[in-house]
Design a protein around this motif. Structure first.
Motif, PDB file in Angstrom:
ATOM      1  N   GLU A  79       9.017   7.926 -16.984  1.00  0.00           N
ATOM      2  CA  GLU A  79       9.833   6.801 -17.440  1.00  0.00           C
ATOM      3  C   GLU A  79       9.075   5.368 -17.193  1.00  0.00           C
ATOM      4  O   GLU A  79       9.327   4.463 -17.509  1.00  0.00           O
ATOM      5  N   LEU A  80       8.066   5.445 -16.086  1.00  0.00           N
ATOM      6  CA  LEU A  80       7.166   4.203 -16.020  1.00  0.00           C
ATOM      7  C   LEU A  80       6.645   3.566 -17.191  1.00  0.00           C
ATOM      8  O   LEU A  80       6.588   2.208 -17.180  1.00  0.00           O
ATOM      9  N   CYS A  81       6.487   4.249 -18.035  1.00  0.00           N
ATOM     10  CA  CYS A  81       5.722   4.046 -19.295  1.00  0.00           C
ATOM     11  C   CYS A  81       6.602   3.238 -20.125  1.00  0.00           C
ATOM     12  O   CYS A  81       5.942   2.841 -21.130  1.00  0.00           O
ATOM     13  N   LYS A  82       7.762   3.216 -19.736  1.00  0.00           N
ATOM     14  CA  LYS A  82       8.749   2.388 -20.775  1.00  0.00           C
ATOM     15  C   LYS A  82       8.704   0.784 -20.289  1.00  0.00           C
ATOM     16  O   LYS A  82       9.339  -0.123 -21.148  1.00  0.00           O
ATOM     17  N   LEU A  83       7.794   0.513 -19.331  1.00  0.00           N
ATOM     18  CA  LEU A  83       7.914  -0.930 -18.848  1.00  0.00           C
ATOM     19  C   LEU A  83       7.014  -1.810 -19.754  1.00  0.00           C
ATOM     20  O   LEU A  83       5.610  -2.030 -19.459  1.00  0.00           O
ATOM     21  N   LYS A  84       7.558  -2.248 -20.909  1.00  0.00           N
ATOM     22  CA  LYS A  84       6.504  -2.844 -21.871  1.00  0.00           C
ATOM     23  C   LYS A  84       5.976  -4.279 -21.335  1.00  0.00           C
ATOM     24  O   LYS A  84       5.333  -4.893 -22.033  1.00  0.00           O
ATOM     25  N   ARG A  85       6.720  -4.943 -20.415  1.00  0.00           N
ATOM     26  CA  ARG A  85       6.257  -6.228 -20.037  1.00  0.00           C
ATOM     27  C   ARG A  85       5.374  -6.070 -18.926  1.00  0.00           C
ATOM     28  O   ARG A  85       4.942  -7.103 -18.133  1.00  0.00           O
ATOM     29  N   LEU A  86       5.144  -4.910 -18.222  1.00  0.00           N
ATOM     30  CA  LEU A  86       4.364  -4.738 -16.872  1.00  0.00           C
ATOM     31  C   LEU A  86       2.872  -5.261 -17.236  1.00  0.00           C
ATOM     32  O   LEU A  86       2.294  -4.721 -17.975  1.00  0.00           O
ATOM     33  N   ASP A  87       2.527  -6.141 -16.506  1.00  0.00           N
ATOM     34  CA  ASP A  87       1.072  -6.509 -16.674  1.00  0.00           C
ATOM     35  C   ASP A  87       0.083  -6.193 -15.288  1.00  0.00           C
ATOM     36  O   ASP A  87      -0.981  -6.326 -15.638  1.00  0.00           O
ATOM     37  N   THR A  88       0.706  -6.120 -14.281  1.00  0.00           N
ATOM     38  CA  THR A  88      -0.064  -5.543 -12.936  1.00  0.00           C
ATOM     39  C   THR A  88       0.622  -4.464 -12.384  1.00  0.00           C
ATOM     40  O   THR A  88       1.798  -4.568 -11.969  1.00  0.00           O
ATOM     41  N   LEU A  89      -0.196  -3.606 -12.002  1.00  0.00           N
ATOM     42  CA  LEU A  89       0.220  -2.463 -11.489  1.00  0.00           C
ATOM     43  C   LEU A  89      -0.858  -1.955 -10.406  1.00  0.00           C
ATOM     44  O   LEU A  89      -1.803  -1.681 -10.338  1.00  0.00           O
ATOM     45  N   HIS A  90      -0.304  -2.090  -8.757  1.00  0.00           N
ATOM     46  CA  HIS A  90      -1.041  -1.797  -7.678  1.00  0.00           C
ATOM     47  C   HIS A  90      -0.688  -0.599  -7.106  1.00  0.00           C
ATOM     48  O   HIS A  90       0.656  -0.455  -6.683  1.00  0.00           O
ATOM     49  N   LEU A  91      -1.602   0.546  -7.097  1.00  0.00           N
ATOM     50  CA  LEU A  91      -0.876   1.983  -6.519  1.00  0.00           C
ATOM     51  C   LEU A  91      -2.252   2.394  -5.657  1.00  0.00           C
ATOM     52  O   LEU A  91      -2.416   3.655  -5.533  1.00  0.00           O
ATOM     53  N   ASN A  92      -2.858   1.458  -4.974  1.00  0.00           N
ATOM     54  CA  ASN A  92      -4.085   1.878  -4.152  1.00  0.00           C
ATOM     55  C   ASN A  92      -3.452   2.624  -2.930  1.00  0.00           C
ATOM     56  O   ASN A  92      -2.254   2.505  -2.268  1.00  0.00           O
ATOM     57  N   GLY A  93      -4.207   3.756  -2.380  1.00  0.00           N
ATOM     58  CA  GLY A  93      -3.846   4.314  -1.168  1.00  0.00           C
ATOM     59  C   GLY A  93      -2.834   5.408  -1.186  1.00  0.00           C
ATOM     60  O   GLY A  93      -1.761   5.127  -0.593  1.00  0.00           O
ATOM     61  N   ASN A  94      -2.564   5.967  -2.502  1.00  0.00           N
ATOM     62  CA  ASN A  94      -1.602   7.173  -2.579  1.00  0.00           C
ATOM     63  C   ASN A  94      -2.309   8.368  -2.753  1.00  0.00           C
ATOM     64  O   ASN A  94      -3.567   8.668  -2.300  1.00  0.00           O
ATOM     65  N   HIS A  95      -1.572   9.294  -3.269  1.00  0.00           N
ATOM     66  CA  HIS A  95      -2.094  10.954  -3.426  1.00  0.00           C
ATOM     67  C   HIS A  95      -2.226  11.134  -4.887  1.00  0.00           C
ATOM     68  O   HIS A  95      -2.022  12.450  -5.211  1.00  0.00           O
TER      69      HIS A  95
END
Length: 238
Positions: A79-95
């Motif tokens: 569902e994350l892939c539905k975000l058509k306006r998302l220009d910045t995604l920070h997911l550092n330091g996860n698994h």
């Protein structure tokens, strides 16, 4: 964290379009955020203990920036892939070990940070993102860079501190790639495609901390062409 404190944050977010709640020990994505799905532009839930990003994230139709650095995410919902306006995604330091199959549908994405996860390869979905400028895949477990990378539109690709021992020659064909960071990997000089030097757009190649001496790089055919690009770029920003 108390309900009254969360309520205060939600009220502020209603007015500003920004919800920031970092370092509060949250174990899940706040359910009440759904009420603001149609007007939140920025969500920052970094430095919590969130293990699952719920499918409800797909409802945040105007979201432009999402930060979930330093949580405990092991996967991301389609569902994350539905975000058509998302220009910045920070997911550092996860698994995270992989990205959703539909990740290439994030058509507005410009900046992607996935440093310090558990990726074993460069996700090919990134090659569908036409507006991607900066990709940080440092500090993962990537061992090779596949042929598909030739389609990548990014200007900067950070692959520092992985386990890379092989790079496809196709990386030379990236149409916009100017900065390639490969520091502290497992590269032999013979495994570095010479076309990166002689026949690419790359004007900053960082390869310190691999299995060869930097002075040997300077002896390779095409190094003079690389230095021309490097110097021209330096002058431009001087």
């Amino acid at each position: 964290m108390g309900n009254s404190a969360l309520k205060a944050h939600l009220e502020t977010a209603q007015k500003t379009g920004v919800f920031q709640l970092t370092g509060k020990g949250l174990s899940e994505f706040p359910e009440d955020l759904q009420k603001l799905a149609s007007n939140l532009r920025t969500i920052d839930l970094s430095s919590n203990k969130i293990e699952i990003l719920t499918p409800v994230i797909g409802k945040f139709s105007v979201l432009k920036s999402l930060s979930l650095n330093n949580n405990k995410l092991t996967a991301l919902p389609e569902e994350l892939c539905k975000l058509k306006r998302l220009d910045t995604l920070h997911l550092n330091g996860n698994h995270l070990r992989q990205l959703p199959a539909g990740f290439g549908q994030l058509s507005a994405l410009k900046t992607l940070s996935l440093s310090g996860n558990r990726l074993r390869t460069v996700p090919t979905q990134l090659c569908s993102l036409r507006h991607l400028d900066v990709v940080d895949l440092s500090k993962n477990q990537i061992q090779s860079v596949p042929d598909a990378v030739g389609e990548l539109q990014a200007i900067e690709l950070n692959l520092n501190q992985n386990q890379i021992s092989q790079i496809s020659v196709q990386i030379s064909h990236c149409p916009r790639l100017k900065v390639l960071r490969l520091e502290e990997n497992c590269l032999e000089l013979s495994m570095l495609p010479q076309s990166i030097l002689s026949d690419s757009q790359i004007s900053l190649l960082a390869v310190e901390g691999n299995l060869f001496e930097i002075k040997k790089l300077r002896e390779l055919e095409g190094y003079d062409k690389y230095m021309e690009r490097f110097t021209a770029t330096k002058k431009k920003f001087a």
